[in-house]
Every structure is written in structure tokens, then in C-alpha cells.
Design a protein around this motif. Structure first.
Motif, PDB file in Angstrom:
ATOM      1  N   GLN A   1      -0.350  -1.616  14.878  1.00 22.71           N
ATOM      2  CA  GLN A   1      -1.401  -0.885  14.193  1.00 22.71           C
ATOM      3  C   GLN A   1      -2.278  -1.514  13.073  1.00 22.71           C
ATOM      4  O   GLN A   1      -3.174  -1.620  12.689  1.00 22.71           O
ATOM      5  CB  GLN A   1      -1.054   0.608  14.099  1.00 22.71           C
ATOM      6  CG  GLN A   1      -2.399   1.569  13.636  1.00 22.71           C
ATOM      7  CD  GLN A   1      -2.002   2.872  13.400  1.00 22.71           C
ATOM      8  OE1 GLN A   1      -1.060   3.179  12.664  1.00 22.71           O
ATOM      9  NE2 GLN A   1      -2.701   3.848  13.892  1.00 22.71           N
ATOM     10  N   THR A   2      -1.212  -1.546  12.119  1.00 23.37           N
ATOM     11  CA  THR A   2      -1.847  -2.297  10.666  1.00 23.37           C
ATOM     12  C   THR A   2      -1.998  -4.007  11.064  1.00 23.37           C
ATOM     13  O   THR A   2      -3.166  -4.479  10.507  1.00 23.37           O
ATOM     14  CB  THR A   2      -0.486  -2.367   9.808  1.00 23.37           C
ATOM     15  OG1 THR A   2       0.612  -2.881  10.127  1.00 23.37           O
ATOM     16  CG2 THR A   2      -0.202  -0.848   9.244  1.00 23.37           C
TER      17      THR A   2
ATOM     18  N   PHE B   1       2.684   0.791   3.742  1.00 21.64           N
ATOM     19  CA  PHE B   1       2.948  -0.420   4.482  1.00 21.64           C
ATOM     20  C   PHE B   1       2.807  -1.526   3.594  1.00 21.64           C
ATOM     21  O   PHE B   1       1.944  -1.472   2.391  1.00 21.64           O
ATOM     22  CB  PHE B   1       2.308  -0.432   5.664  1.00 21.64           C
ATOM     23  CG  PHE B   1       0.757  -1.075   5.465  1.00 21.64           C
ATOM     24  CD1 PHE B   1       0.388  -2.264   5.704  1.00 21.64           C
ATOM     25  CD2 PHE B   1      -0.274   0.229   5.382  1.00 21.64           C
ATOM     26  CE1 PHE B   1      -0.677  -2.509   5.753  1.00 21.64           C
ATOM     27  CE2 PHE B   1      -1.704  -0.396   5.247  1.00 21.64           C
ATOM     28  CZ  PHE B   1      -1.719  -1.526   5.493  1.00 21.64           C
TER      29      PHE B   1
ATOM     30  N   ASP C   1       1.857  -5.791   3.950  1.00 22.07           N
ATOM     31  CA  ASP C   1       1.446  -6.969   4.705  1.00 22.07           C
ATOM     32  C   ASP C   1       1.380  -8.145   3.755  1.00 22.07           C
ATOM     33  O   ASP C   1       1.239  -8.184   2.659  1.00 22.07           O
ATOM     34  CB  ASP C   1       0.089  -6.796   5.382  1.00 22.07           C
ATOM     35  CG  ASP C   1      -1.159  -6.711   4.540  1.00 22.07           C
ATOM     36  OD1 ASP C   1      -1.768  -7.657   4.178  1.00 22.07           O
ATOM     37  OD2 ASP C   1      -1.346  -5.488   3.910  1.00 22.07           O
TER      38      ASP C   1
ATOM     39  N   TRP D   1       0.877  -1.191  -0.188  1.00 15.86           N
ATOM     40  CA  TRP D   1      -0.067  -0.087  -0.073  1.00 15.86           C
ATOM     41  C   TRP D   1       0.678   1.177   0.220  1.00 15.86           C
ATOM     42  O   TRP D   1       1.386   1.628   1.236  1.00 15.86           O
ATOM     43  CB  TRP D   1      -1.001  -0.153   1.093  1.00 15.86           C
ATOM     44  CG  TRP D   1      -1.708  -1.281   1.200  1.00 15.86           C
ATOM     45  CD1 TRP D   1      -1.496  -2.516   2.164  1.00 15.86           C
ATOM     46  CD2 TRP D   1      -2.834  -1.844   0.265  1.00 15.86           C
ATOM     47  NE1 TRP D   1      -2.426  -3.304   1.710  1.00 15.86           N
ATOM     48  CE2 TRP D   1      -3.192  -2.899   0.528  1.00 15.86           C
ATOM     49  CE3 TRP D   1      -3.420  -1.045  -1.024  1.00 15.86           C
ATOM     50  CZ2 TRP D   1      -4.017  -3.782  -0.020  1.00 15.86           C
ATOM     51  CZ3 TRP D   1      -4.348  -1.926  -1.607  1.00 15.86           C
ATOM     52  CH2 TRP D   1      -4.780  -3.045  -1.101  1.00 15.86           C
TER      53      TRP D   1
ATOM     54  N   SER E   1      -2.026   5.049   2.316  1.00 13.24           N
ATOM     55  CA  SER E   1      -3.186   4.542   3.344  1.00 13.24           C
ATOM     56  C   SER E   1      -3.458   5.267   4.298  1.00 13.24           C
ATOM     57  O   SER E   1      -2.546   6.079   4.733  1.00 13.24           O
ATOM     58  CB  SER E   1      -3.004   3.084   3.704  1.00 13.24           C
ATOM     59  OG  SER E   1      -1.893   3.023   4.727  1.00 13.24           O
TER      60      SER E   1
ATOM     61  N   ALA F   1       2.359  -8.448   9.489  1.00 14.29           N
ATOM     62  CA  ALA F   1       2.330  -7.012   9.374  1.00 14.29           C
ATOM     63  C   ALA F   1       3.391  -6.503   9.929  1.00 14.29           C
ATOM     64  O   ALA F   1       3.950  -6.855  11.056  1.00 14.29           O
ATOM     65  CB  ALA F   1       1.117  -6.849  10.001  1.00 14.29           C
TER      66      ALA F   1
ATOM     67  N   PHE G   1      -2.692   4.710   7.208  1.00 12.18           N
ATOM     68  CA  PHE G   1      -1.524   4.566   8.045  1.00 12.18           C
ATOM     69  C   PHE G   1      -0.253   4.524   7.512  1.00 12.18           C
ATOM     70  O   PHE G   1       0.707   4.381   7.922  1.00 12.18           O
ATOM     71  CB  PHE G   1      -1.550   2.901   8.539  1.00 12.18           C
ATOM     72  CG  PHE G   1      -2.725   2.236   8.775  1.00 12.18           C
ATOM     73  CD1 PHE G   1      -3.260   2.595  10.236  1.00 12.18           C
ATOM     74  CD2 PHE G   1      -3.587   1.535   8.067  1.00 12.18           C
ATOM     75  CE1 PHE G   1      -4.520   2.004  10.673  1.00 12.18           C
ATOM     76  CE2 PHE G   1      -4.788   0.885   8.420  1.00 12.18           C
ATOM     77  CZ  PHE G   1      -5.311   1.423   9.750  1.00 12.18           C
TER      78      PHE G   1
END
Length: 220
Positions: A66-67, A46, A48, A38, A41, A62, A43
Motif C-alpha cells: 500500500q505505501t 511507516f 520509506d 512518518w 499518516s 517501502a 496509512f
């Protein structure tokens, strides 16, 4: 102008937007890997990794608590690990380091589906309404859903913008060579999210509507 990554739908539900790409890869060992990268986003950038073993054990890798909390709240896993996830991509080759996973894959030239997706204006392809409109074609051509209910009372829309075939892949998980590239079968069981049977990389905008009773995910 870039659309905001946080919004509110007509029903008043908080909507989060993720722009990037998803790669779905099968291996001859039976392990399937779905990588979400991503670029933009709520966040920040990041990556995953969702991984399902031959025995059905589902793992999320992850890069932050948080993610991990958000993704695990949207999909279903048997195990969640917070680990550094590094991605390097250049000229059709991508290398992923997410201990205990090392993955390398190569994409080929886009075919008719990729050309068709690229012909749709980006702002239109990103709209949830467009994901609903093209759902029958996506199911018929690729065997995937473009919208539906997710975990924690959430709802998702996937707006695909491009598709490239994955032509080569090698992966090692916990020191085990997962074998050569293979179809993504059986289908992964993380919840609503799905990926085409043929390994591919899809450029996508994902919109997630949160449950009305839940507060928006804090953004820093």
C-alpha cells in the motif's frame, strides 16, 4: 486538537497529511539517501527510503504494498521493493534497517535555520498556504522547493518545523560500504521532492492533494 490527516481543499481535491521527518544524506560513493519517517499518516506510522545510486538508478524501499503504491505514484523510481523498514532513534542517533540497506546517522545541534523554523507555531507551519508564502526564502537559504506538482496529477506542500544537521553517517547497501558522509549532490531525481545539499534532518508536515478524478486512498 490535532488536525485531521484527510481533508478536502477549496478545489474539492482530496488532501492527505503526513507528519514526521525527512533525512537527506549523501555519501562519498555518490549514492544519496532520503529517508521519510512518518509518525502520523493516512496509512498509520511507516518509514520509506528513497535511494539514488551514482549511476542514477533510483530505488524505493517501502514497508507494504500500500505505501509502495502510494509513494511510487507520487515520485519516480526505476525499482520498487517492499521490505521491512525498521528505525530506532535515540539522543540524536538513528539506525535504519531496510534490507538491503543498513544506515546509521547522527544529528548535531540545530543552527539558525532550525531555530527560525521552531519559532513558527506548528499549526501555521503545517498549512499549505504557509508553504507557498515561505517558498522564496526556502529556495534562497536551502535550495529546496516547498510546493509543486508531483506524479499522478498530485500536488504537494512541505511545511518544515525544525532542521538539524546530520554530522555523521555510515551506510551499507547490498553489502557495499557507501563511504563517509558527503553533500547530497547531484540533487536527487525522484520528482518534485528535494532535499538540501547539506545533509540534514527536517521535521515536516507534508500535504498531498490527489488528482480530482482519482478516488481517495483507502484508510484502515
Amino acid at each position: 486538537m490535532t488536525a485531521p490527516h484527510i481533508g478536502r481543499g477549496r478545489a474539492g481535491r482530496e488532501r492527505l497529511r503526513f507528519d514526521g521527518w525527512i533525512a537527506g544524506i549523501g555519501t562519498s560513493s555518490g549514492t544519496r539517501v532520503v529517508l521519510g519517517h512518518w509518525v502520523r499518516s493516512p496509512f498509520g506510522p511507516f518509514t520509506d527510503v528513497m535511494l539514488e545510486r551514482k549511476d542514477g538508478h533510483r530505488v524505493l524501499l517501502a514497508p507494504s504494498a500500500q505505501t509502495a503504491h502510494f509513494v511510487a505514484g507520487t515520485y519516480v523510481f526505476d525499482e520498487v521493493r517492499v521490505v521491512p523498514v525498521g528505525v530506532e532513534a535515540d539522543r540524536g542517533e538513528c539506525t535504519v534497517a531496510a534490507p538491503p540497506l543498513d544506515l546509521r546517522f547522527v544529528t548535531g545541534r540545530r543552527g539558525p535555520v532550525g531555530l527560525l523554523l521552531r519559532a513558527v507555531p506548528g499549526p501555521l507551519a503545517a498549512r499549505p498556504a504557509w508553504a507557498v508564502l515561505v517558498a522564496p526564502a526556502a529556495g534562497a537559504l536551502l535550495g529546496v522547493r516547498t510546493h509543486g506538482s508531483a506524479g499522478a496529477g498530485r500536488y504537494e506542500w512541505y511545511g518544515a518545523k525544525d532542521l538539524l544537521p546530520v554530522t555523521e553517517a555510515r551506510a551499507v547497501y547490498e553489502g557495499e560500504d557507501l563511504g563517509s558522509l558527503a553533500p547530497v549532490e547531484p540533487a536527487v531525481r525522484f520528482g518534485f521532492g528535494s532535499t538540501p545539499r547539506r545533509p540534514c534532518l527536517v521535521s515536516v508536515t507534508t500535504t498531498v492533494a490527489l488528482e480530482e478524478s482519482r478516488q481517495a486512498v483507502p484508510v484502515r
